[in-house]
Motif scaffolding. Structure first.
Motif, PDB file in Angstrom:
ATOM      1  N   SER A   1       0.868  -1.180   0.000  1.00 25.71           N
ATOM      2  CA  SER A   1       0.000   0.000   0.000  1.00 25.71           C
ATOM      3  C   SER A   1       0.910   1.237   0.000  1.00 25.71           C
ATOM      4  CB  SER A   1      -0.902  -0.009   1.246  1.00 25.71           C
ATOM      5  OG  SER A   1      -0.097   0.041   2.426  1.00 25.71           O
TER       6      SER A   1
ATOM      7  N   MET B   1      -2.379   3.301  -2.400  1.00 22.04           N
ATOM      8  CA  MET B   1      -2.601   3.295  -3.841  1.00 22.04           C
ATOM      9  C   MET B   1      -1.525   4.092  -4.572  1.00 22.04           C
ATOM     10  SD  MET B   1      -5.770   4.615  -6.240  1.00 22.04           S
ATOM     11  CE  MET B   1      -7.037   4.023  -5.142  1.00 22.04           C
TER      12      MET B   1
ATOM     13  N   PHE C   1      -6.156  -2.971  -3.273  1.00 21.38           N
ATOM     14  CA  PHE C   1      -5.451  -2.415  -4.430  1.00 21.38           C
ATOM     15  C   PHE C   1      -5.070  -3.466  -5.469  1.00 21.38           C
ATOM     16  CE2 PHE C   1      -4.086   0.341  -0.749  1.00 21.38           C
ATOM     17  CZ  PHE C   1      -5.067   1.299  -0.980  1.00 21.38           C
TER      18      PHE C   1
ATOM     19  N   ILE D   1      -5.729  -2.373  -8.986  1.00 18.74           N
ATOM     20  CA  ILE D   1      -4.760  -1.419  -9.529  1.00 18.74           C
ATOM     21  C   ILE D   1      -3.538  -2.161 -10.067  1.00 18.74           C
ATOM     22  CG2 ILE D   1      -3.220   0.487  -8.951  1.00 18.74           C
ATOM     23  CD1 ILE D   1      -6.128   1.303  -9.134  1.00 18.74           C
TER      24      ILE D   1
ATOM     25  N   GLY E   1      -5.042   8.855  -4.229  1.00 19.30           N
ATOM     26  CA  GLY E   1      -4.494   7.824  -5.102  1.00 19.30           C
ATOM     27  C   GLY E   1      -4.954   7.915  -6.543  1.00 19.30           C
TER      28      GLY E   1
END
Length: 329
Positions: free
Chosen positions: A9, A11, A41, A44, A261
């Motif tokens: 972490s 983001m 996340f 992502i 983020g």
């Protein structure tokens, strides 16, 4: 060679790691990458095509139920899964004690920042090899240098490419020139006043652009609805999975965001992005991109919507010029 990246972490930190992965993909095509990240996340991380397998941790959730049997079963399953993958190397790109402990679960050699370079020096005690990378550099450059040292190449720091593209998906009701307004952020002192977001939305309408915004909690919903009430042409996207928001974001003409983020994601997509920093310094962790810019509030002064729009117009002009030159070539 099989490498596990540990960057759990936040983001923005995850997004800052993508250029290092892209460097490695170009310089070490023999290396395959997996990634261990916080469960929130994972979507992502999946944006980068070089990542094969994503392992999720839930450190934030586990801390709240430390003595629950389910927590220990999940942690044991992660440990077993990481060891079964038989990694040749683990790169702890975070440099924290928690990330070092996660890296140890893979039972493979670990590379990371040395004691003088890691964000938490004690993390370096868990590494097999520690590399010196100046702490005064931007997080993106620090991570790119770390990957180069660990994998034996020199990154071309004159270039910056995240290697990611927006996820596919038809976005119903959103078309034309849009500007995504990212007003939500984790701290109150980072938030631009709702009145400034409303004025920015009005200025966007005057310039023929449709404001788009979204929310992830009730406080943010109140702000999003206030913008839409004052400027009815604003499109409010309901709270949605991160992948869906990323798809809308990635097709925006312009992004204006607080220190959050998704603002980093916009710059990583290469979009014209104006970041408004009110309480944090952007120097070492601010958005970086070809058409990204950060406006920093100075003590006793404010960042006005007019200043934000002037910067947005400058970035849009730069993008248009860049595309014209690319078409000529």
């Amino acid at each position: 060679m099989k490498v596990l990246i540990v960057k759990t972490s936040s983001m923005g930190d995850v997004i800052h790691t993508f250029p290092a992965v892209e460097d490695a993909r170009l310089n070490r095509p023999d290396v395959s990458f997996d990634w261990c990240v916080e469960e929130a996340f994972a979507g992502i991380v999946s944006l980068h095509p070089a990542i094969d397998r994503i392992h999720t941790v839930a450190i934030r959730r586990w801390r709240k139920a430390l003595f629950d049997g389910g927590t220990w079963r999940e942690a044991a399953l992660l440990r077993r899964t990481l060891r079964e993958c038989r990694y040749d190397l683990v790169i702890d790109a975070q440099g924290l004690l928690k990330s070092a402990l996660v890296a140890r679960q893979a039972a493979a050699p670990i590379a990371g920042f040395d004691r003088s370079s890691a964000r938490e020096p004690s993390a370096a005690l868990f590494y097999d090899v520690g590399y010196a990378v100046p702490r005064g550099l931007h997080a993106i450059e620090r991570t790119r240098r770390l990957f180069g040292l660990a994998l034996g190449y020199q990154p071309d720091l004159s270039m910056l490419d995240s290697g990611i593209v927006p996820p596919a998906g038809d976005i119903a009701g959103i078309s034309g020139r849009t500007a995504f307004l990212l007003h939500g952020t984790s701290r109150e002192d980072k938030k631009w006043p709702a009145s400034d977001w409303i004025e920015t939305a009005r200025l966007l309408i005057e310039r023929g652009m449709t404001p788009v915004t979204t929310w992830s909690n009730e406080r943010e919903k109140t702000v999003a609805e206030a913008i839409a009430t004052a400027v009815p042409s604003t499109i409010v996207v309901p709270k949605s999975p991160l992948a869906e928001i990323a798809a809308i974001l990635g097709r925006s003409t312009l992004v204006i965001g607080a220190d959050t983020g998704l603002t980093h994601l916009a710059s990583a997509f290469g979009l014209p992005t104006v970041a408004v920093f009110l309480a944090t310094e952007p120097g070492l962790t601010g958005p970086r991109g070809q058409y990204a810019s950060t406006l920093l509030a100075t003590p006793g002064e404010r960042v006005t919507p007019a200043v934000v729009m002037a910067e947005a117009e400058r970035l849009l002009e730069c993008e248009a010029l860049g595309q014209a030159n690319a078409d000529k070539n």
